[in-house]
Design an enzyme around this catalytic site. Structure first.
Site, PDB file in Angstrom:
ATOM      1  N   CYS B  42       0.836  -1.203   0.000  1.00  0.00           N
ATOM      2  CA  CYS B  42       0.000   0.000   0.000  1.00  0.00           C
ATOM      3  C   CYS B  42       0.869   1.250   0.000  1.00  0.00           C
ATOM      4  O   CYS B  42       0.368   2.375  -0.064  1.00  0.00           O
ATOM      5  CB  CYS B  42      -0.917   0.031   1.209  1.00  0.00           C
ATOM      6  SG  CYS B  42      -1.988  -1.399   1.304  1.00  0.00           S
ATOM      7  N   CYS B 112      -2.715   9.128   5.981  1.00  0.00           N
ATOM      8  CA  CYS B 112      -1.439   9.077   6.709  1.00  0.00           C
ATOM      9  C   CYS B 112      -1.657   9.362   8.192  1.00  0.00           C
ATOM     10  O   CYS B 112      -1.019   8.751   9.057  1.00  0.00           O
ATOM     11  CB  CYS B 112      -0.453  10.099   6.140  1.00  0.00           C
ATOM     12  SG  CYS B 112      -0.004   9.765   4.426  1.00  0.00           S
TER      13      CYS B 112
END
Lengths: 413, 145
Positions: B42, B112
């Site tokens: 990912c 994130c």
């Protein structure tokens, strides 16, 4: 000459216009501004002379005749005209008949400007085979042979890949198609102007090219359409005033076309020298980077590749952060992670490059004015950046501790 | 991607980079909690380690390593700064939205901050499990989002 920053190493995306090209174009904005379609006065004739001259230059670059050149807005348009135009012309059954309209062969790692027209045709009743390359990225004549069917009407394969620079077996594939009366189109966007073309020897029927990839202006390109042995016909995709012998209606982009012609003229005389020099520089970059860093690989075939493009994967670092660390160098990331999608490059995936390596890949594409100093600086910056990011990378630690990353149970998100 | 000055600062001068030992060592250390979230395919893997004072329950030190984009590195660097000096309960209250706000993360990089919050929760859970403390059932545990 002192090193100037930032350094441009993204010539596969676009190139700067050659000043000689700009100079050739300038009169066509303010002095020779006629419409080449105006047949009744000198303004039109002068403009037409410019277009004719440019057509000759492009034809020479390809080993073609001037009548076989159709000017377009670039490669995307040329690809659409070639693929859709040939499919519609040579269909085996009419649209809506419920029968297969014909079989088309392409490859999974083509540019979107080929893939998407093919996908549209697949929706509209054609059957499309998407060949899958091996790890070297090359599509061979054998692969095409294995996919041929009695109803195959069109093979469309790029000459050289835009992301990894590998070269397909164009001449052999063309020969195969000609033996069977199948139309062969090649998207030669990355090839033309860098490497020699001879449409006769190379057995090409349709060829797309783009001006801005070889020091010409943006917004202009061409499609080569074979006129004899065999004569290739196309259904036009843009209707109107019937310009370009009906293949592509619309007032000609005269200044752009003249610029494309000038770029073709320059390329013909300078490409051999440029290719030899850039090939050395590219190899220097590849050799040094892979020598100074472990777990680093050059993607695609080692020899069957363009002189000026390389694609390198750096294990355990991520592409976007690597580009941030090399902020003085304009590069392209193999990963699309700057967009909302987390998908790595479909081209690298098709070569079997693992997702974690595909996320850590950079494309370096060199150009006519790339210097030795720029490549030395690039080598130094990239090596420093990768080392810095590996100090931050938990994956590099795990690798060094002998942990097999493929066996770790990752929390997928 | 053009980033704001705070992300650039954390990216160029990451705080508290490192670990308290090899993967094998830290597994055996009861004063260390580890959160390892994300996956290589990912494009993001974050490793957050906290060193907890067993008497006071305060996080005395924190370290990170991160494989990921500039935002992921900045988010995990910031997390270590915020963790130091907090009790486990206080650490548990850090929300990804606070990270987004502090760093001015662009919308496409919100994930994130989510990953950083997951890493914090995972590190706390790991510490608690090692020390036989009751563990709350977090939705975000093991980076399930």
């Amino acid at each position: 000459m002192a090193l100037q920053l930032p350094i441009y190493l993204d010539h596969a995306a676009t190139t700067p216009c050659d000043p000689r090209v700009v100079e050739a174009m300038l009169p066509y904005f303010t002095k020779v501004y006629g419409n080449p379609g105006s047949r009744n006065h000198a303004f039109g004739w002068k403009a037409e002379e410019g277009v004719d001259w440019a057509r000759e230059q492009v034809a020479k670059l390809l080993g073609a005749s001037a009548k076989e050149i159709v000017f377009t807005s670039g490669s995307t348009e040329a690809n659409n005209l070639a693929i859709k135009g040939a499919a519609e012309m040579y269909e085996k059954a009419p649209h809506g008949s419920g029968q297969c309209r014909g079989h088309i062969i392409t490859a999974v790692h083509e540019h979107k400007a080929v893939l998407d027209p093919c996908k549209r045709l697949a929706k509209e009743g054609f059957d499309v085979t998407f060949l899958e390359p091996k790890a070297d990225g090359v599509i061979t004549a054998e692969m095409v042979k294995g996919a041929l069917r009695p109803d195959t009407i069109l093979v469309t394969l790029m000459w050289a890949n835009n992301e990894i620079g590998t070269i397909n077996e164009v001449r052999e594939i063309g020969a195969l198609c000609h033996e069977r009366d199948i139309v062969f189109h090649t998207d030669a966007t990355q090839w033309v102007g860098k490497m020699p073309v001879d449409v006769e020897k190379d057995n090409v029927d349709l060829l797309s090219l783009s001006g801005h990839k070889f020091y010409g202006p943006k917004g202009v390109g061409a499609l080569y359409v074979r006129r004899r042995k065999p004569r290739v016909r196309l259904v036009s995709q843009q209707d109107g005033g019937g310009q370009e012998r009906g293949f592509r209606s619309g007032t000609l982009n005269v200044s752009g076309i003249v610029g494309l012609g000038k770029a073709a003229e320059i390329a013909l005389s300078e490409m051999e020298r440029d290719a030899a020099r850039l090939s050395k520089l590219r190899k220097r970059l590849e050799t040094e980077v892979t020598r100074q860093l472990d777990v680093t690989q050059v993607n695609g075939h080692a020899e069957k590749r363009l002189p000026h493009i390389t694609n390198i994967s750096f294990g355990f670092v991520e592409g976007e952060s690597l580009m941030m660390a090399c902020k003085d160098i304009a590069l392209s990331s193999g990963s699309a992670c700057t967009s909302a999608s987390l998908e790595p490059s479909y081209v690298l995936k098709s070569l079997g490059v693992g997702d974690e390596l595909a996320h850590s890949s950079l494309r370096f594409s060199l150009g006519k004015w790339t210097t030795d100093e720029e490549i030395e600086y690039t080598i130094k910056s990239v090596v420093t950046a990768v080392k810095k990011l590996r100090e931050l990378s938990p994956l590099y630690d795990m690798h060094n501790e002998g942990i097999d990353l493929s066996k770790v149970e990752w929390a997928h998100h | 991607m053009s980033y704001g000055p705070k992300i650039i600062d954390h990216y160029e001068n990451p705080r508290n980079v490192g670990s308290f030992g090899t993967q094998k060592d830290i597994k055996e250390r009861k004063d260390i909690g580890v959160g390892l979230v994300g996956a290589p395919e990912c494009g993001d893997v974050m490793q957050l380690q906290i060193k907890v004072n067993p008497q006071s329950g305060v996080i005395e030190d924190a370290k990170f390593k991160c494989f990921g984009c500039g935002s992921a590195i900045a988010s995990s660097s910031l997390a270590t700064e915020w963790l130091k000096g907090r009790t486990l309960d206080q650490a548990d209250e850090i929300k990804n939205t606070q990270i987004v706000e502090e760093l001015s993360l662009p919308p496409v990089k919100i994930h994130c901050s989510v990953l950083a919050e997951d890493a914090i929760k995972a590190a706390i859970t790991d510490y608690k499990k090692k020390n036989g403390m009751p563990v709350e059932d977090h939705d975000h545990e093991e980076a399930a989002h």
